[in-house]
Design a protein around this motif. Sequence first.
Motif, PDB file in Angstrom:
ATOM      1  N   ALA A  45      -4.736  -4.043  -2.426  1.00 21.73           N
ATOM      2  CA  ALA A  45      -3.684  -4.861  -1.808  1.00 21.73           C
ATOM      3  C   ALA A  45      -4.163  -6.296  -1.609  1.00 21.73           C
ATOM      4  CB  ALA A  45      -3.253  -4.252  -0.481  1.00 21.73           C
ATOM      5  N   GLU A  46      -5.448  -6.478  -1.276  1.00 18.77           N
ATOM      6  CA  GLU A  46      -5.992  -7.825  -1.130  1.00 18.77           C
ATOM      7  C   GLU A  46      -5.986  -8.556  -2.466  1.00 18.77           C
ATOM      8  OE1 GLU A  46      -9.837  -7.489   0.576  1.00 18.77           O
ATOM      9  OE2 GLU A  46      -9.129  -6.642   2.486  1.00 18.77           O
TER      10      GLU A  46
ATOM     11  N   THR B 281       0.817  -1.216   0.000  1.00 17.13           N
ATOM     12  CA  THR B 281       0.000   0.000   0.000  1.00 17.13           C
ATOM     13  C   THR B 281       0.850   1.266   0.000  1.00 17.13           C
ATOM     14  OG1 THR B 281      -0.162  -0.163   2.414  1.00 17.13           O
ATOM     15  CG2 THR B 281      -1.971  -1.090   1.119  1.00 17.13           C
ATOM     16  N   GLU B 282       2.161   1.137   0.234  1.00 21.90           N
ATOM     17  CA  GLU B 282       3.048   2.292   0.172  1.00 21.90           C
ATOM     18  C   GLU B 282       3.272   2.755  -1.266  1.00 21.90           C
ATOM     19  OE1 GLU B 282       4.279   3.996   2.753  1.00 21.90           O
ATOM     20  OE2 GLU B 282       3.069   2.683   4.043  1.00 21.90           O
ATOM     21  N   ILE B 283       2.923   1.917  -2.233  1.00 26.00           N
ATOM     22  CA  ILE B 283       3.064   2.289  -3.640  1.00 26.00           C
ATOM     23  C   ILE B 283       1.894   3.176  -4.035  1.00 26.00           C
ATOM     24  CG2 ILE B 283       3.152   1.413  -6.008  1.00 26.00           C
ATOM     25  CD1 ILE B 283       4.409  -1.118  -4.940  1.00 26.00           C
ATOM     26  N   LYS B 284       2.173   4.223  -4.752  1.00 27.43           N
ATOM     27  CA  LYS B 284       1.139   5.155  -5.191  1.00 27.43           C
ATOM     28  C   LYS B 284       0.089   4.425  -6.023  1.00 27.43           C
ATOM     29  CE  LYS B 284       0.494   9.417  -7.843  1.00 27.43           C
ATOM     30  NZ  LYS B 284       1.170  10.437  -8.690  1.00 27.43           N
ATOM     31  N   GLY B 285      -1.167   4.602  -5.626  1.00 31.16           N
ATOM     32  CA  GLY B 285      -2.268   3.993  -6.353  1.00 31.16           C
ATOM     33  C   GLY B 285      -2.763   2.690  -5.769  1.00 31.16           C
ATOM     34  N   VAL B 286      -2.118   2.180  -4.721  1.00 29.27           N
ATOM     35  CA  VAL B 286      -2.517   0.910  -4.113  1.00 29.27           C
ATOM     36  C   VAL B 286      -3.193   1.173  -2.774  1.00 29.27           C
ATOM     37  CG1 VAL B 286      -1.768  -1.347  -3.289  1.00 29.27           C
ATOM     38  CG2 VAL B 286      -0.620  -0.290  -5.235  1.00 29.27           C
ATOM     39  N   GLY B 287      -4.459   0.833  -2.698  1.00 30.85           N
ATOM     40  CA  GLY B 287      -5.192   0.950  -1.448  1.00 30.85           C
ATOM     41  C   GLY B 287      -5.362  -0.398  -0.789  1.00 30.85           C
TER      42      GLY B 287
ATOM     43  N   ILE C  54       1.834 -10.721  -4.178  1.00 30.21           N
ATOM     44  CA  ILE C  54       2.450  -9.397  -4.056  1.00 30.21           C
ATOM     45  C   ILE C  54       1.916  -8.760  -2.790  1.00 30.21           C
ATOM     46  CG2 ILE C  54       2.683  -7.113  -5.091  1.00 30.21           C
ATOM     47  CD1 ILE C  54       2.472  -8.345  -7.801  1.00 30.21           C
ATOM     48  N   ARG C  55       2.756  -8.712  -1.779  1.00 33.92           N
ATOM     49  CA  ARG C  55       2.349  -8.168  -0.491  1.00 33.92           C
ATOM     50  C   ARG C  55       3.224  -7.010  -0.039  1.00 33.92           C
ATOM     51  NH1 ARG C  55       1.579 -13.642  -0.439  1.00 33.92           N
ATOM     52  NH2 ARG C  55      -0.515 -14.358   0.166  1.00 33.92           N
ATOM     53  N   THR C  56       4.418  -6.909  -0.593  1.00 30.62           N
ATOM     54  CA  THR C  56       5.339  -5.842  -0.208  1.00 30.62           C
ATOM     55  C   THR C  56       5.780  -5.071  -1.443  1.00 30.62           C
ATOM     56  OG1 THR C  56       7.324  -7.213  -0.430  1.00 30.62           O
ATOM     57  CG2 THR C  56       6.172  -7.273   1.699  1.00 30.62           C
ATOM     58  N   VAL C  57       6.464  -3.959  -1.200  1.00 31.38           N
ATOM     59  CA  VAL C  57       7.022  -3.179  -2.300  1.00 31.38           C
ATOM     60  C   VAL C  57       8.019  -4.026  -3.083  1.00 31.38           C
ATOM     61  CG1 VAL C  57       8.422  -1.161  -2.876  1.00 31.38           C
ATOM     62  CG2 VAL C  57       6.675  -0.995  -1.084  1.00 31.38           C
TER      63      VAL C  57
END
Length: 597
Positions: free
Chosen positions: A221-222, A211-217, A229-232
Amino acid sequence: MPSALETLVKILKLEQDQGYQDTAVIGGLKAFSRNWTPDAHRQARIEMHHILVDDLSQLMEQYDTIDGKTDRHEAVSYMLDRIMMRIKEPREDYRPRNNWGGTEAVEEKPAPPKKQERRKRQEKPPRKEKKPRESKQKDNRSRQNRGRKPSSSSHDDFSYQDDEFDMAYDGSGESDMPPEPRLERPPRKPRKAIDPQEAADIMHGLRANVTEIKGVGAKLAETLANINIRTVEDMLFYLPRRYDDYTRLLPLNRLEPEMVTTVIGTVRQSHTRMGRGRKDFAFTLDDGTGTLAVTFFGGQWLRNKIRDGHQLVLSGKVTIWRNTLQMTNPEWEPLESDNLRARGIVPVYGLTKGLNARRFRGLTENAVSFWAERLPDYVPEAVLERTELADIGWTMKNLHFPEGWDHLGHAQRRYIFDELLLMQLAIMQNRREWQSEQAQPIPVDEEWLETFLSVVFPYEMTTAQRRSVNDIARDIVTDVPMNRLIQGDVGSGKTAVAITGLALAYNAGVQSALMAPTSILAEQHYESVTETLAQMPGDKKPTVALLIGALSKVEREEVYAGLENGSIDIVVGTHALIQEGFEFNNLGLAIIDEQHR
């Protein structure tokens, strides 16, 4: 004739390849800008084009005063990004000039009078002299295959579509795409020294939630978690499964059987049909040059996703059935107009429900653009120079969004190198860990060994067999754990070497074990070991036991007891040897028959 921007792109790419020495053109970029600027202004059509030219011109005039490869790299990258409209606004220190072109004003042609316009309309050829309808459709399809809208502008013009830079098509029949970038060796910019704490912070950031990536809420993320894909870091290293270059796609009329390729076209005549107790989904793909039969076995659920008139991208193997070319169960995705206009290679990722290709590419681009250049490169610069490998940041960019096939090749080569290097480092780490523990030395009686070999093996051992025995004898006398792999063809004497090792352990007074992958092979080894060691010199013979799953509980308990009290010297078995429930009295040597597993 190439446009001013096309020429500048080639020069900037050459400047990158030459290491930012300001030698791409004679006299440097500053001298080049003096003639380039007025030419570029003459080709400009709107104010935004003139601002772009002035911005690039001012930066080229300052280029020779920029110190260091890093700053020059940033300047060249900025100019390329401005040309490709990845950066749409000029720099903060940009100063517009009073007259477009700097040294001379651009002569603007007055609009023609209305009378002249009417005269031109009257002079148009009559309708009957126009191209036949079939020819016009063919021409439009040809232009569509170029991945852009047709334009009547010449190559000396600027042309923008959807606010993105695009070269104009002159109708000559030649491709309007710029030459594919070529790269003999990957570029590298000087590496900045990085503080250990800064590197640690970067690694911590890579392990942060996606969720730290721009555009990912939270909801997205789910969805990303469904493809692990769970982390940057997961996002950054989730690489494309293939790459599509729409400028290289073959038309359907040039496909051949057994060809593995990617094609695009329009769905025609879609339908479902029964086939061997299942419902198949089939349709015809048409691109204007030919057709391709497509079948999805058991794919009736696709009838609500793929309809007549939809444009698709299909990837798979071309086969022939009843004199008709076809694809069965190909990979597919909707054709996106952005990809047709894309200048380069389009990455294709493995996706999941609720995630389309365009959105995922955007998320990946956000992650790559922020993190790629921040990744600490753990491979020394000297190694990269010697092996002609790319920096890790450049590699990540071109693994996801390669500028050309050469760039992708260099990026994949660096990635493969890293995979092999990390595997070797992991092996070395494991070796260091188990060799750090002290092993029980097994003394070797050289005279006894020679007697054993001469009695048990009446034939003379081969050079490879003898070398293997000597290596084992040399290793087991030390307190460093031994870990050796013996490999050879069938009948090369591997079992003889293993039995010699078992005999050395027995003669030194320690237990040994031989583990096989199957019960049948374990029984064969048991018979071979028992028969061979019965010929040992001396009156004392080893006690050999068999431990496999077929033994009864009583028999298994007897073997366990013998191993624990030391009455059994050698045990041959399957994976039952590593089960819990018993312990060896004094195990000194273990041999595993992997049987090519």
